[in-house]
Design a protein around this motif. Structure first.
Motif, short mmCIF file in Angstrom:
data_model
loop_
_atom_site.label_atom_id
_atom_site.label_comp_id
_atom_site.label_asym_id
_atom_site.label_seq_id
_atom_site.Cartn_x
_atom_site.Cartn_y
_atom_site.Cartn_z
N UNK A 92 0.84 -1.21 0.00
CA UNK A 92 0.00 0.00 0.00
C UNK A 92 0.87 1.25 0.00
N UNK A 93 1.93 1.26 0.78
CA UNK A 93 2.84 2.41 0.82
C UNK A 93 3.39 2.69 -0.58
N UNK A 94 3.83 1.65 -1.27
CA UNK A 94 4.37 1.85 -2.62
C UNK A 94 3.29 2.27 -3.61
N UNK A 95 2.07 1.80 -3.42
CA UNK A 95 0.96 2.27 -4.26
C UNK A 95 0.74 3.77 -4.04
N UNK A 96 0.81 4.21 -2.80
CA UNK A 96 0.67 5.64 -2.49
C UNK A 96 1.80 6.44 -3.12
N UNK A 97 3.02 5.91 -3.08
CA UNK A 97 4.14 6.61 -3.72
C UNK A 97 3.89 6.74 -5.22
N UNK A 143 7.84 12.43 2.95
CA UNK A 143 7.05 11.63 2.02
C UNK A 143 5.57 11.52 2.39
N UNK A 144 4.94 12.66 2.59
CA UNK A 144 3.49 12.66 2.79
C UNK A 144 2.85 12.34 1.44
N UNK A 145 2.01 11.33 1.42
CA UNK A 145 1.29 10.95 0.20
C UNK A 145 -0.16 10.70 0.57
N UNK A 146 -1.05 11.35 -0.16
CA UNK A 146 -2.48 11.26 0.12
C UNK A 146 -3.19 10.57 -1.04
N UNK A 147 -4.10 9.67 -0.71
CA UNK A 147 -4.92 9.03 -1.74
C UNK A 147 -5.76 10.11 -2.42
N UNK A 148 -5.91 10.07 -3.75
CA UNK A 148 -6.68 11.10 -4.46
C UNK A 148 -8.09 11.31 -3.91
N UNK A 149 -8.71 10.26 -3.40
CA UNK A 149 -10.06 10.39 -2.85
C UNK A 149 -10.11 11.23 -1.57
N UNK A 150 -8.96 11.48 -0.97
CA UNK A 150 -8.90 12.19 0.30
C UNK A 150 -8.15 13.52 0.23
N UNK A 151 -7.83 13.98 -0.98
CA UNK A 151 -7.17 15.29 -1.09
C UNK A 151 -8.13 16.37 -0.60
#
Length: 168
Positions: free
Chosen positions: A13-18, A86-94
């Motif tokens: 999941x972390x790499x998917x977020x990256x 490395x803050x990464x947010x899922x597009x659904x939660x921007x």
């Protein structure tokens, strides 16, 4: 909303977020992350330095922390600090204001652990992030140029960074 440690089962999941973050960076700016090693992320997870933000039990964002960052902060690294990376947010939660939530979490963590500063960095030529991070309460405390072969992830090589901190 909860901030919790990531576990080994979260690594994919972390790499998917990256990957989602890089796709977004390519749309909105002329620089982007160049990938991260599995060994780095695994070590962060094992050391409880990789976090996820859960909203209704769904991973909405991720971030990593460290407590030393001498290649970027030089002598200031001797001050007790927590460095957010490395803050990464899922597009659904921007738009959920996760940076402010991370700052609140980091302030609490810092107070409980006698840490004096919360610190971040970003590309020096990204005026939008400069304004955003200062709007979130960070002080812009300067910029530095990173040398090639610094040992940092590839996207740091030969660039200038803006440095931000909050005194706790």
């Amino acid at each position: 909303m909860q901030v919790v440690n990531s576990s080994a089962t979260d690594i994919d999941t972390i790499f998917e977020f990256y990957d989602m973050a890089v796709a977004h960076q390519k749309k909105v700016f002329n620089k982007h992350w160049q990938g991260f090693s599995l060994a780095l992320v695994t070590q962060e997870v094992e050391e409880n330095r990789q976090y996820k933000i859960l909203v209704d039990d769904k991973v909405a964002a991720i971030f990593a922390v460290t407590f030393n960052d001498p290649q970027i902060w030089g002598e200031k690294d001797e001050q007790p600090s927590i460095y957010i990376h490395r803050i990464a947010t899922h597009p659904d939660f921007r738009g959920y204001g996760f940076v402010n939530k991370i700052i609140d979490w980091a302030k609490d963590y810092a107070k409980r652990n006698a840490i004096a500063y919360i610190r971040m960095d970003t590309w020096a030529d990204n005026e939008k992030l400069l304004a955003y991070y200062t709007g979130c309460g960070f002080d812009h405390v300067g910029s530095i140029k990173i040398a090639a072969n610094s040992g940092l992830p590839k996207h740091y090589e030969g660039i200038s960074l803006n440095l931000f901190e909050i005194k706790v």
